[in-house]
Design a protein around this motif. Structure first.
Motif, short mmCIF file in Angstrom:
data_model
loop_
_atom_site.label_atom_id
_atom_site.label_comp_id
_atom_site.label_asym_id
_atom_site.label_seq_id
_atom_site.Cartn_x
_atom_site.Cartn_y
_atom_site.Cartn_z
N TRP A 33 21.04 50.35 18.49
CA TRP A 33 20.02 50.26 17.47
C TRP A 33 19.24 48.95 17.60
CZ3 TRP A 33 19.97 52.63 12.04
CH2 TRP A 33 20.37 53.97 12.10
N THR A 34 18.16 48.86 16.85
CA THR A 34 17.26 47.71 16.90
C THR A 34 16.97 47.21 15.49
OG1 THR A 34 16.21 48.53 18.93
CG2 THR A 34 14.97 46.93 17.64
N ILE A 35 16.89 45.89 15.36
CA ILE A 35 16.48 45.29 14.10
C ILE A 35 14.98 44.98 14.17
CG2 ILE A 35 16.76 43.32 12.54
CD1 ILE A 35 19.14 45.28 12.66
N GLY A 36 14.24 45.45 13.18
CA GLY A 36 12.83 45.10 13.05
C GLY A 36 12.69 44.04 11.96
N ALA A 37 11.81 43.09 12.18
CA ALA A 37 11.65 42.01 11.20
C ALA A 37 10.18 41.59 11.13
CB ALA A 37 12.52 40.80 11.57
N ALA A 38 9.80 41.13 9.95
CA ALA A 38 8.44 40.64 9.73
C ALA A 38 8.45 39.62 8.62
CB ALA A 38 7.49 41.79 9.40
N ASP A 39 7.68 38.56 8.76
CA ASP A 39 7.47 37.65 7.65
C ASP A 39 6.14 36.94 7.81
OD1 ASP A 39 7.98 35.64 9.54
OD2 ASP A 39 9.07 34.41 8.10
N ILE A 40 5.63 36.45 6.69
CA ILE A 40 4.33 35.81 6.66
C ILE A 40 4.48 34.32 6.97
CG2 ILE A 40 2.37 35.17 5.17
CD1 ILE A 40 2.96 37.80 3.63
#
Length: 382
Positions: A33-40
């Motif tokens: 599996w893969t972890i997706g991440a996002a932040d400003i």
């Protein structure tokens, strides 16, 4: 489909939030599996400029775009206020990466925000000595939220901020599918003193049981509050007209169309909704009173994503007790924490259908709660 593709669907839904403090409740994610991440980038500065609603909306839009890209597949995600983290299987990974790239482009073009996006393989996280384990918390009979432990989510976010595993922005003009995303409810004022944003992270490496014990104590203190510190009234935070999030809703839902035209459409549509909520009159399968109750029931005001995050309607004495407990645990090398007080809570919503109960409501403090608390955590980190 392989078992790994249906892994999350087979997990039991945990009904007790307190039980999620225990490490053995969580199940390791499959290694492919893969972890997706996002932040400003610079979210604290944006909040200081009064753009906290925009920051929250973009963070929630990351989740909305992933849900819409998934084609109905369930997956674990956590809303962090100024971003989001989630996990996806091999079948969803390519679509997920494209959706993140589109979000990066859209956040820049629509709001002038720099959104970091990344995909981190679970195998790489484990090679670095961390793990990613997941559980499903049943917020209501119709909605559950993913919870994470193992230190891998925090590691992935840190690596993203260092520039590793980064994804590129989609071509100019790319627009995400944000169908169902909105922020049309009023803010919820504190009824007990303050809306307290709590961010607690374990010191790593460190004893998991010691952190779990402190997290359990914090949850127990929250449980002494009215409705466990739930920041929303039982019948939802109420609506007004024109809606407070009209401008943001227009940006989110206009696609490639005119912003002004979309605002006019939303004003009319929200007027009708406001009349239904004020009158309580049912419209076919839509029951406004039931819907408002489910808004509160489905809210994600508490979560685990390696640490513990909560948005609590709290009295001064309980805040002082929580602070004292956490300061002692920090001195003992168990955890790091940040607290931030404000007058109101806010939420951003994802509503697939107003006639079903599976709408989700992502809660944060209305003055940048989680981001502000996390900034205070960083300021004292060793």
């Amino acid at each position: 489909m392989t078992r790994n593709d249906t892994f999350y669907d087979t997990l039991p839904r945990v009904g007790s939030f307190a039980a999620l403090a225990k490490p053995d409740v969580y199940t390791p994610l499959p290694n492919d599996w893969t972890i997706g991440a996002a932040d400003i980038v610079g979210s604290t500065d944006q909040i200081a400029k009064g753009r906290y609603k925009t920051v929250n909306m973009v963070g929630a839009a990351v989740i909305s775009s992933q849900i819409n890209a998934s084609g109905g597949k369930t997956f674990p995600y956590v809303f962090g206020g100024d971003g989001a983290t989630f996990a996806c299987d091999t079948e969803m990974a390519a679509l997920s990466a494209r959706a993140l790239g589109v979000m990066k482009r859209w956040a820049s073009e629509e709001f002038g925000l720099d959104l970091r996006v990344a995909q981190v393989p679970v195998a790489d996280i484990r090679a670095a000595g961390r793990d990613v384990r997941v559980a499903r918390f049943r917020a209501s009979d119709s909605v559950d939220y993913g919870m994470f432990s193992g230190g891998g989510i925090s590691w992935a976010e840190s690596e993203m901020k260092r520039g590793r595993f980064a994804l590129s922005a989609a071509p100019a003009g790319a627009i995400p599918d944000l169908t169902g995303l909105s922020c049309r409810w009023n803010n919820a004022k504190s009824r007990n003193g303050s809306i307290l944003s709590v961010v607690i992270e374990p010191e790593l490496p460190g004893p998991r049981d010691a952190f779990a014990a402190v997290a359990s104590q914090v949850i127990a203190l929250a449980d002494t509050l009215e409705r466990g510190g739930h920041p929303l009234p039982p019948d939802g935070p109420g609506v007004s007209w024109p809606p407070p999030g009209l401008d943001l809703d227009a940006h989110v839902s206009r696609g490639a169309g005119s912003l002004r035209k979309r605002k006019i459409q939303l004003l009319f549509g929200n007027l009708i909704a406001w009349l239904f909520f004020k009158s309580g009159v049912k419209a076919g399968a839509f029951d406004p009173a039931h819907y408002a109750r489910m808004v509160s029931n489905n809210a994600d005001f508490r979560k685990f994503d390696d640490g513990l995050k909560m948005t609590l309607d709290c009295d001064p004495d309980t805040i002082a007790t929580i602070r004292s407990l956490l300061e002692r645990a920090e001195r003992d090398g168990i955890l790091r924490f940040g607290l931030f007080e404000q007058a109101e809570a806010m939420m951003t919503c994802f509503v697939p259908s107003v006639t079903q109960d599976n709408h989700i409501h992502l809660v944060d403090g209305a003055s940048g709660g989680y981001a502000q608390a996390a900034a205070r955590l960083k300021s004292v980190s060793r």
